[in-house]
Design a protein around this motif. Structure first.
Motif, PDB file in Angstrom:
ATOM      1  N   ARG A 122     -73.162  16.932 -46.971  1.00  0.00           N
ATOM      2  CA  ARG A 122     -74.408  17.322 -47.654  1.00  0.00           C
ATOM      3  C   ARG A 122     -75.613  16.734 -46.942  1.00  0.00           C
ATOM      4  O   ARG A 122     -76.663  17.387 -46.825  1.00  0.00           O
ATOM      5  CB  ARG A 122     -74.375  16.838 -49.103  1.00  0.00           C
ATOM      6  CG  ARG A 122     -73.332  17.506 -49.972  1.00  0.00           C
ATOM      7  CD  ARG A 122     -73.278  16.836 -51.333  1.00  0.00           C
ATOM      8  NE  ARG A 122     -72.125  17.261 -52.134  1.00  0.00           N
ATOM      9  CZ  ARG A 122     -71.724  16.652 -53.248  1.00  0.00           C
ATOM     10  NH1 ARG A 122     -72.394  15.588 -53.695  1.00  0.00           N
ATOM     11  NH2 ARG A 122     -70.675  17.090 -53.914  1.00  0.00           N
ATOM     12  N   HIS A 123     -75.479  15.493 -46.472  1.00  0.00           N
ATOM     13  CA  HIS A 123     -76.595  14.871 -45.733  1.00  0.00           C
ATOM     14  C   HIS A 123     -76.813  15.579 -44.394  1.00  0.00           C
ATOM     15  O   HIS A 123     -77.950  15.743 -43.956  1.00  0.00           O
ATOM     16  CB  HIS A 123     -76.301  13.384 -45.511  1.00  0.00           C
ATOM     17  CG  HIS A 123     -76.344  12.561 -46.751  1.00  0.00           C
ATOM     18  ND1 HIS A 123     -77.518  12.048 -47.264  1.00  0.00           N
ATOM     19  CD2 HIS A 123     -75.356  12.167 -47.593  1.00  0.00           C
ATOM     20  CE1 HIS A 123     -77.252  11.349 -48.368  1.00  0.00           C
ATOM     21  NE2 HIS A 123     -75.946  11.423 -48.593  1.00  0.00           N
ATOM     22  N   LYS A 153     -80.750   9.618 -38.627  1.00  0.00           N
ATOM     23  CA  LYS A 153     -80.741   9.666 -40.088  1.00  0.00           C
ATOM     24  C   LYS A 153     -79.804   8.634 -40.711  1.00  0.00           C
ATOM     25  O   LYS A 153     -79.609   8.641 -41.927  1.00  0.00           O
ATOM     26  CB  LYS A 153     -80.341  11.067 -40.561  1.00  0.00           C
ATOM     27  CG  LYS A 153     -81.347  12.148 -40.194  1.00  0.00           C
ATOM     28  CD  LYS A 153     -82.709  11.891 -40.802  1.00  0.00           C
ATOM     29  CE  LYS A 153     -83.678  13.006 -40.487  1.00  0.00           C
ATOM     30  NZ  LYS A 153     -85.033  12.746 -41.061  1.00  0.00           N
ATOM     31  N   GLU A 170     -76.228  18.746 -43.792  1.00  0.00           N
ATOM     32  CA  GLU A 170     -76.829  20.055 -44.078  1.00  0.00           C
ATOM     33  C   GLU A 170     -78.345  19.964 -44.210  1.00  0.00           C
ATOM     34  O   GLU A 170     -79.054  20.917 -43.921  1.00  0.00           O
ATOM     35  CB  GLU A 170     -76.222  20.650 -45.336  1.00  0.00           C
ATOM     36  CG  GLU A 170     -74.781  21.128 -45.174  1.00  0.00           C
ATOM     37  CD  GLU A 170     -74.163  21.606 -46.469  1.00  0.00           C
ATOM     38  OE1 GLU A 170     -74.759  21.303 -47.537  1.00  0.00           O
ATOM     39  OE2 GLU A 170     -73.125  22.264 -46.431  1.00  0.00           O
ATOM     40  N   ARG A 171     -78.822  18.804 -44.628  1.00  0.00           N
ATOM     41  CA  ARG A 171     -80.274  18.635 -44.787  1.00  0.00           C
ATOM     42  C   ARG A 171     -80.995  18.595 -43.441  1.00  0.00           C
ATOM     43  O   ARG A 171     -82.222  18.728 -43.385  1.00  0.00           O
ATOM     44  CB  ARG A 171     -80.574  17.339 -45.548  1.00  0.00           C
ATOM     45  CG  ARG A 171     -80.082  17.364 -46.986  1.00  0.00           C
ATOM     46  CD  ARG A 171     -80.233  16.007 -47.639  1.00  0.00           C
ATOM     47  NE  ARG A 171     -79.607  15.989 -48.966  1.00  0.00           N
ATOM     48  CZ  ARG A 171     -79.399  14.890 -49.668  1.00  0.00           C
ATOM     49  NH1 ARG A 171     -79.767  13.705 -49.179  1.00  0.00           N
ATOM     50  NH2 ARG A 171     -78.831  14.951 -50.858  1.00  0.00           N
TER      51      ARG A 171
END
Length: 272
Positions: free
Chosen positions: A266-267, A100, A269-270
């Motif tokens: 936050r990234h 990612k 958690e995705r």
């Protein structure tokens, strides 16, 4: 989910499991006194200050954070132990392991913030009538995931921070092979236009894609550069970072590093 959104200073079990192993051992107490405030509660107090911008001395005692001075000392100690740098690397590794992180290009930019008073890494701002100010410098991957951040005086030229920021990107493992720390290209606006730095980027194996001064606007880079502007907006969504209230540069850098970790988290958690 509603609780976390309404009380963003609450440390989730997932985040705490990453942070706790990185914290330094507390110094032994030399005398009897009040029991030590648990690290997790102190971190919640630090996050409360980061999110709300409240002054340390007004930290609500009824929420169980400990005193503002306790949280301040804990933040300073953890920053000195490079906890936020280590946490950021852990999060980046998770993202790279999940494929990612987009290393095809990186994007760099800076933003000025007003300083409450003069101090280290502040300077007369050219955009605020020479009042004290600082700059947040940010480099992200192609999606806007922060790779490195830094703090300088508000009068520092952006281009002088290009290489220090690129060199601050950590070597990120997470997959078979050598860790990676260099993007394929670097996108930047006219503030970074200098042939010397283009050559130095090439020597690092990075292709410079920098808008040129004197050329008509509409270089087309805005299609790709907006991600770093969004990341800076996310950083300044933390109220304590919008204005530099700390005279000590290391404390403001600690807030900046912690906010960078929260954005990166936050990234992560995705992925779940």
């Amino acid at each position: 989910m509603g609780t976390r959104q309404s009380r963003p200073w609450i440390v989730s079990d997932e985040l705490w499991s990453l942070i706790e192993p990185l914290l330094p051992e507390p110094a032994p107490k030399l005398a009897e006194g009040r029991p030590r405030v648990p690290d997790r509660q102190a971190l919640c107090g630090i996050l409360f200050v980061l999110h709300t911008g409240i002054q340390w001395e007004y930290l609500p005692q009824e929420l169980g954070f400990g005193s503002g001075m306790t949280c301040w000392r804990r933040l300073a100690a953890w920053n000195e132990a490079r906890v936020w740098d280590q946490l950021h690397l852990v999060l980046l590794r998770k993202l790279r392991a999940a494929e990612k992180l987009d290393w095809s290009r990186a994007v760099i930019d800076s933003s000025h913030v007003r300083a409450g008073s003069a101090g280290p890494k502040s300077g007369p701002s050219p955009v605020d009538r020479a009042r004290p100010g600082s700059k947040h410098h940010v480099v992200t991957d192609a999606q806007g995931i922060p790779l490195a951040v830094s703090l300088t005086g508000g009068n520092r030229n952006d281009v002088t921070q290009l290489l220090p920021l690129i060199d601050k990107i950590p070597a990120v493992g997470g997959v078979v092979g050598r860790p990676r720390r260099r993007p394929g290209a670097l996108l930047a606006d006219r503030g970074y236009d200098h042939d010397k730095y283009r050559r130095l980027l090439w020597t690092r194996g990075i292709r410079p894609v920098i808008a040129e001064r004197g050329q008509p606007h509409g270089s087309g880079l805005g299609v790709f550069r907006w991600v770093v502007e969004r990341t800076i907006a996310w950083l300044h969504g933390f109220r304590r970072i919008r204005i530099r209230w700390e005279r000590r540069d290391d404390i403001h850098e600690a807030f900046l590093g912690l906010a960078t970790c929260l954005i990166t988290q936050r990234h992560v958690e995705r992925l779940c």
